[in-house]
Write an enzyme that holds these catalytic residues in place. Structure first.
Site, short mmCIF file in Angstrom:
data_model
loop_
_atom_site.label_atom_id
_atom_site.label_comp_id
_atom_site.label_asym_id
_atom_site.label_seq_id
_atom_site.Cartn_x
_atom_site.Cartn_y
_atom_site.Cartn_z
N ARG A 199 0.83 -1.20 0.00
CA ARG A 199 0.00 0.00 0.00
C ARG A 199 0.87 1.26 0.00
O ARG A 199 0.56 2.24 -0.67
CB ARG A 199 -0.94 -0.02 1.21
CG ARG A 199 -1.93 1.12 1.22
CD ARG A 199 -3.11 0.82 2.13
NE ARG A 199 -4.04 1.94 2.19
CZ ARG A 199 -4.25 2.65 3.29
NH1 ARG A 199 -3.62 2.37 4.41
NH2 ARG A 199 -5.13 3.65 3.26
N HIS A 209 0.57 4.16 -2.84
CA HIS A 209 0.29 5.56 -2.52
C HIS A 209 1.46 6.45 -2.91
O HIS A 209 1.27 7.60 -3.32
CB HIS A 209 -0.02 5.72 -1.03
CG HIS A 209 -1.40 5.26 -0.66
ND1 HIS A 209 -2.17 5.87 0.30
CD2 HIS A 209 -2.17 4.26 -1.15
CE1 HIS A 209 -3.34 5.26 0.40
NE2 HIS A 209 -3.36 4.26 -0.47
N ASN A 226 -4.14 8.86 3.59
CA ASN A 226 -2.90 8.24 4.07
C ASN A 226 -2.94 7.82 5.53
O ASN A 226 -1.97 7.30 6.05
CB ASN A 226 -1.74 9.22 3.88
CG ASN A 226 -1.34 9.30 2.42
OD1 ASN A 226 -1.24 8.29 1.76
ND2 ASN A 226 -1.12 10.50 1.96
N HIS A 285 -4.94 -6.72 -2.60
CA HIS A 285 -5.81 -6.84 -1.43
C HIS A 285 -5.94 -8.30 -0.97
O HIS A 285 -6.68 -8.59 -0.04
CB HIS A 285 -7.20 -6.24 -1.72
CG HIS A 285 -7.20 -4.74 -1.73
ND1 HIS A 285 -8.31 -3.98 -1.99
CD2 HIS A 285 -6.20 -3.84 -1.50
CE1 HIS A 285 -8.00 -2.68 -1.93
NE2 HIS A 285 -6.73 -2.57 -1.64
C1 HEM Z 1 -9.33 1.61 -6.37
C2 HEM Z 1 -8.18 1.43 -5.82
C3 HEM Z 1 -7.97 1.18 -4.34
C4 HEM Z 1 -8.74 1.53 -3.27
C5 HEM Z 1 -10.03 2.30 -3.26
C6 HEM Z 1 -8.07 1.01 -2.10
C7 HEM Z 1 -8.52 1.18 -0.81
C8 HEM Z 1 -7.95 0.61 0.30
C9 HEM Z 1 -8.42 0.77 1.64
C10 HEM Z 1 -9.58 1.65 2.08
C11 HEM Z 1 -7.64 0.02 2.45
C12 HEM Z 1 -7.75 -0.15 3.97
C13 HEM Z 1 -6.67 0.65 4.67
C14 HEM Z 1 -6.73 0.53 6.17
O1 HEM Z 1 -7.79 0.37 6.73
O2 HEM Z 1 -5.66 0.62 6.81
C15 HEM Z 1 -6.67 -0.61 1.61
C16 HEM Z 1 -5.69 -1.45 2.07
C17 HEM Z 1 -4.71 -1.99 1.26
N1 HEM Z 1 -4.49 -1.68 -0.06
FE1 HEM Z 1 -5.74 -0.74 -1.29
N2 HEM Z 1 -6.94 0.35 -2.48
C18 HEM Z 1 -6.83 0.44 -3.84
C19 HEM Z 1 -5.81 -0.04 -4.63
C20 HEM Z 1 -4.70 -0.68 -4.15
C21 HEM Z 1 -3.54 -1.00 -4.94
C22 HEM Z 1 -3.35 -0.67 -6.41
C23 HEM Z 1 -2.67 -1.63 -4.10
C24 HEM Z 1 -1.28 -2.15 -4.36
C25 HEM Z 1 -0.81 -2.50 -5.52
C26 HEM Z 1 -3.31 -1.71 -2.81
C27 HEM Z 1 -2.80 -2.35 -1.72
C28 HEM Z 1 -3.40 -2.39 -0.48
C29 HEM Z 1 -2.92 -3.23 0.61
C30 HEM Z 1 -1.79 -4.22 0.53
C31 HEM Z 1 -3.73 -2.94 1.71
C32 HEM Z 1 -3.57 -3.49 3.13
C33 HEM Z 1 -2.82 -2.45 3.93
C34 HEM Z 1 -2.35 -2.90 5.29
O3 HEM Z 1 -2.36 -4.10 5.58
O4 HEM Z 1 -1.95 -2.02 6.08
N3 HEM Z 1 -4.53 -1.10 -2.86
N4 HEM Z 1 -6.86 -0.24 0.31
C1 LIG Z 2 -1.90 9.12 10.82
C2 LIG Z 2 -2.16 10.42 10.15
O1 LIG Z 2 -1.25 11.14 9.77
N1 LIG Z 2 -3.44 10.75 9.99
C3 LIG Z 2 -3.88 11.99 9.36
C4 LIG Z 2 -4.57 11.71 8.06
O2 LIG Z 2 -5.14 12.85 7.50
C5 LIG Z 2 -6.10 13.47 8.32
C6 LIG Z 2 -6.74 14.59 7.54
O3 LIG Z 2 -5.77 15.44 6.96
C7 LIG Z 2 -5.43 13.94 9.62
O4 LIG Z 2 -6.37 14.55 10.48
C8 LIG Z 2 -4.80 12.73 10.31
O5 LIG Z 2 -4.07 13.13 11.45
#
Ligand code: HEM
Ligand SMILES: CC(=O)N[C@H]1CO[C@H](CO)[C@@H](O)[C@@H]1O
Ligand SMILES: *[C@@H]1O[C@H](CO)[C@@H](O)[C@H](O)[C@H]1NC(C)=O
Ligand SMILES: *[C@@H]1O[C@H](CO)[C@@H](O)[C@H](O)[C@H]1NC(C)=O
Length: 316
Positions: A59, A63, A91, A187
């Site tokens: 992720r 990003h 982020n 994912h």
């Molecule tokens: C439409 C595109 C995408 C959306 C809307 C999206 C959205 C999200 C969201 C909301 C999370 C949860 C984060 C959290 O709760 O900490 C997540 C996690 C994650 N995303 Fe995506 N994502 C997208 C594309 C991608 C892509 C392109 C990659 C990598 C190539 C990716 C890799 C990951 C991974 C590995 C996690 C798990 C993060 C962790 O374990 O901390 N995502 N994503």
């Molecule tokens: C962990 C972290 O940096 N969170 C920030 C993500 O962005 C929001 C909105 O700008 C901040 O309020 C959080 O502190």
């Protein structure tokens, strides 16, 4: 005659520069031959202690690349009165920063001012995918670190995007729909926090399997009665820590946690890619290798652009 000569002389100087200023596999072999081994050793140590780091690093890499190019802009810490990209809404829960810091420290000892933070992110991600059971691949390096980190530049799709909305952003970063579906296969590892999917619970989103909805409700509550803001669950509810094609099989069973994940299996534009990857593990792995290498070339700075940061969290 003079004109032709000038053009010839200009080409003579520009062509070699142009061919040098490119990413290539083994970029550090001449000046820091142990660079890739040092990164791998740090990643292995962290992976042994915590298998979820693969999710964090993937992720982080995504990003980084989709905001101002793969230039480590996401690693910059905010300063008083000047926020960095890291603090943009999307982020919030990005993680893995300490792994990059640790590798950077060792690399500065082994070969000062040589290995970019952007390449460390790329290499660490590559290694962690392999460790989680995913494909092994050689990845080109030679990225330089960026000089800008601005939360206003963050334009990432949100979890409630439709396929078309998400694709708009992927297309603007040069990726095809097939490549977007492939990259979302990341994912297959990693976690999501309740806040990113609670709006689907309590029966609000009928596209989620009822048992999954009820289980996630126990963790997060419902939209009208939320609980446990820090609650998190695996994005792939079956083989959660293995980098495989199970994510696609799960969304075909309505087991997608995020709205966008579930939509991939339902939208007619992406459904075919999803069933293809669910049915054919090697085809997903090959597609993933191609797509992640391509993602890693998004907006890169090479040659003399940018800098090699000494500390990944601050501009030199
Ligand atoms: C439409 C595109 C995408 C959306 C809307 C999206 C959205 C999200 C969201 C909301 C999370 C949860 C984060 C959290 O709760 O900490 C997540 C996690 C994650 N995303 Fe995506 N994502 C997208 C594309 C991608 C892509 C392109 C990659 C990598 C190539 C990716 C890799 C990951 C991974 C590995 C996690 C798990 C993060 C962790 O374990 O901390 N995502 N994503
Ligand atoms: C962990 C972290 O940096 N969170 C920030 C993500 O962005 C929001 C909105 O700008 C901040 O309020 C959080 O502190
Ligand atoms: C701070 O501001 C400058 C100038 O606007 C910008 O280039 C830089 O990326 C900003 N961010 C940080 C964290 O310094
Ligand atoms: C979970 O994954 C395993 C291994 O791939 C598979 O055999 C099994 O059918 C899956 N179970 C569910 C409930 O999806």
């Amino acid at each position: 005659m003079m004109m032709k000569l000038t053009i010839f002389v200009v080409l003579l100087f520009i062509l070699p520069l142009a061919s040098v200023a490119q990413l290539k596999v083994g970029f550090y072999a001449p000046n820091c031959p142990r660079a890739e081994a040092i990164v791998r050793q740090v990643v292995q140590k962290h992976f042994n202690a915590d298998k979820t780091i693969t999710g964090g690093l993937l992720r982080l890499h995504f990003h980084d690349c989709f905001v101002d190019g793969c230039d480590a802009s996401i690693l910059i810490d905010s300063k008083k009165g000047n926020q960095s990209e890291k603090d943009a809404g999307a982020n919030g829960t990005v993680r893995g920063f300490e792994i990059i810091d640790e590798a950077k420290k060792l690399l500065e000892k082994a070969c000062p001012n040589t290995v970019s933070c952007a390449d460390i992110i790329t290499l660490a991600t590559r290694d962690s995918v392999d460790m989680a059971g995913g494909p092994k691949y050689a990845v080109p390096t030679g990225r330089r670190d960026g000089l800008v980190s601005n939360p206003n530049n963050v334009n990432l799709p949100g979890p409630d995007s439709t396929v078309a909305q998400a694709f708009q952003i992927f297309r603007s970063n040069g990726m095809s729909l097939n490549e977007m579906v492939t990259l979302l296969g990341a994912h297959t590892v990693g976690v999501a926090h309740c806040g990113f999917f609670i709006n689907r619970l309590g029966g609000s989103d009928k596209t989620m399997d009822a048992t999954l909805s009820s289980n996630l409700g126990k963790l997060c509550g419902t939209p009208s009665k939320p609980k446990n803001n820090n609650g998190k669950t695996f994005l792939d509810q079956n083989t959660s820590l293995v980098f495989d094609n199970q994510f696609y099989k799960q969304i075909l069973k309505r087991q997608g946690v995020l709205f966008i994940d579930q939509q991939l299996a339902l939208d007619s534009s992406s459904r075919g890619f999803v069933s293809g990857f669910a049915a054919n593990a090697p085809s997903f792995q090959q597609s993933f290798v191609n797509a992640i290498i391509k993602m890693g070339k998004t907006g890169v700075k090479v040659g003399k652009a940018g800098e090699i940061r000494r500390n990944c969290r601050a501009f030199n």
